[in-house]
Design an enzyme around this catalytic site. Structure first.
Site, PDB file in Angstrom:
ATOM      1  N   LYS A   1      15.624  20.727  24.448  1.00 23.31           N
ATOM      2  CA  LYS A   1      17.076  20.870  24.493  1.00 23.31           C
ATOM      3  C   LYS A   1      17.419  21.980  23.497  1.00 23.31           C
ATOM      4  CE  LYS A   1      21.063  18.075  23.010  1.00 23.31           C
ATOM      5  NZ  LYS A   1      21.922  16.995  23.481  1.00 23.31           N
TER       6      LYS A   1
ATOM      7  N   GLU B   1      22.946  11.171  31.025  1.00 23.87           N
ATOM      8  CA  GLU B   1      22.335  10.994  29.707  1.00 23.87           C
ATOM      9  C   GLU B   1      23.346  10.180  28.914  1.00 23.87           C
ATOM     10  OE1 GLU B   1      21.501  14.677  27.529  1.00 23.87           O
ATOM     11  OE2 GLU B   1      21.976  13.591  25.682  1.00 23.87           O
TER      12      GLU B   1
ATOM     13  N   THR C   1      21.089  11.266  22.290  1.00 25.95           N
ATOM     14  CA  THR C   1      21.336  11.032  20.862  1.00 25.95           C
ATOM     15  C   THR C   1      20.375   9.982  20.305  1.00 25.95           C
ATOM     16  OG1 THR C   1      23.679  11.401  21.433  1.00 25.95           O
ATOM     17  CG2 THR C   1      23.205  10.960  19.150  1.00 25.95           C
TER      18      THR C   1
ATOM     19  N   ARG D   1      25.676   6.776  20.906  1.00 21.49           N
ATOM     20  CA  ARG D   1      26.703   7.004  19.896  1.00 21.49           C
ATOM     21  C   ARG D   1      27.664   5.837  19.844  1.00 21.49           C
ATOM     22  NH1 ARG D   1      28.096  13.245  21.536  1.00 21.49           N
ATOM     23  NH2 ARG D   1      25.914  13.815  21.760  1.00 21.49           N
TER      24      ARG D   1
HETATM   25  C1  3PG Z   1      26.757  16.491  23.219  1.00 19.89           C
HETATM   26  O1  3PG Z   1      25.762  16.113  22.657  1.00 19.89           O
HETATM   27  O2  3PG Z   1      27.901  16.059  22.993  1.00 19.89           O
HETATM   28  C2  3PG Z   1      26.507  17.443  24.267  1.00 19.89           C
HETATM   29  O3  3PG Z   1      25.945  18.533  23.682  1.00 19.89           O
HETATM   30  C3  3PG Z   1      27.683  17.767  25.076  1.00 19.89           C
HETATM   31  O4  3PG Z   1      28.317  18.873  24.594  1.00 19.89           O
HETATM   32  P1  3PG Z   1      29.661  19.310  25.301  1.00 19.89           P
HETATM   33  O5  3PG Z   1      30.618  18.203  25.047  1.00 19.89           O
HETATM   34  O6  3PG Z   1      30.028  20.607  24.653  1.00 19.89           O
HETATM   35  O7  3PG Z   1      29.333  19.462  26.766  1.00 19.89           O
END
Ligand code: 3PG
Length: 213
Positions: free
Chosen positions: A130, A42, A70, A46
């Site tokens: 999610k 995924e 995101t 960002r």
């Molecule tokens: C995120 O969006 O950064 C994910 O939720 C990943 O979370 P994590 O870094 O705690 O695995």
């Protein structure tokens, strides 16, 4: 719209959540994940490298489940799909994004953590949400409180999941898979530590194996 993607995600039980700062890392990362037996990513919107990285990875590794994370706007959703993303993930519910995906039969995993948020997408064909940020919103305990209220809905928890608590989540049958960044941290990627990414990915696959149906 979900069948094939859910099958892929369910067969892996872990979805690496990636933040790529440089497009040039997309292919070595894809290699590293595939070598670890975890052909999924995924790639989060960002950074400016997201779109190009999705395009490169999806083209080079057609066997991978390459998605976009995101995703907060329809414009991003369209760019992600155009780049070859085969699923989309949002940190929350953005109704135009959800509707765009439903209309175009693109699997979307919207972020939710309350009953009202879940109810806002039920009825649109959403089968998996999610649950984010999982740890901060009560973790497995909260998922186990929400799940019986929404029969048939499945959850992809993300946020605070790691190799030590992965099995605990996967043991609950309403969890289709867990998302996490621990095997693909920006630190590892930026340092070019792709062998370590392969090792951590293989370790995650081994930990998830007892829960793959
Ligand atoms: C995120 O969006 O950064 C994910 O939720 C990943 O979370 P994590 O870094 O705690 O695995």
């Amino acid at each position: 719209m979900y069948d094939e993607m859910n099958r892929k995600i369910e067969a892996l039980k872990v979805v690496p959540v990636v933040k790529l700062d440089r497009e040039q890392d997309a292919l070595p990362l894809g290699e590293a994940l595939c070598a670890g037996g975890l052909p999924a990513a995924e790639i989060t919107f960002r950074t400016d490298a997201a779109e190009g990285s999705i395009r490169a990875m999806a083209r080079r590794f057609p066997e991978m489940a390459v998605g976009a994370g995101t995703v907060t706007t329809v414009e991003q959703a369209k760019r992600a799909v155009d780049a070859g993303a085969s699923f989309l993930v949002s940190p929350g519910v953005n109704m135009p994004v959800v509707e765009y995906c439903v209309e175009n039969k693109v699997p979307i995993y919207p972020g939710t953590c309350t009953p009202s948020e879940i109810m806002s997408v039920l009825g649109l064909g959403i089968e998996v949400v999610k649950f984010f940020p999982c740890a901060q919103y009560g973790g497995l305990k909260t998922i186990k409180a929400l799940a019986p209220v929404f029969p048939g809905l499945r959850f992809m928890p993300t946020g605070g999941i790691n190799i030590d608590n992965l099995a605990e989540f996967l043991a609950y049958d309403r969890i289709i898979a867990c998302g996490g960044s621990w095997m693909v941290s920006a630190k590892l990627i930026n340092a070019g530590q792709f062998d370590e990414i392969t090792r951590l990915s293989a370790q995650a696959v081994a930990a998830a194996a007892p829960y793959v149906k």
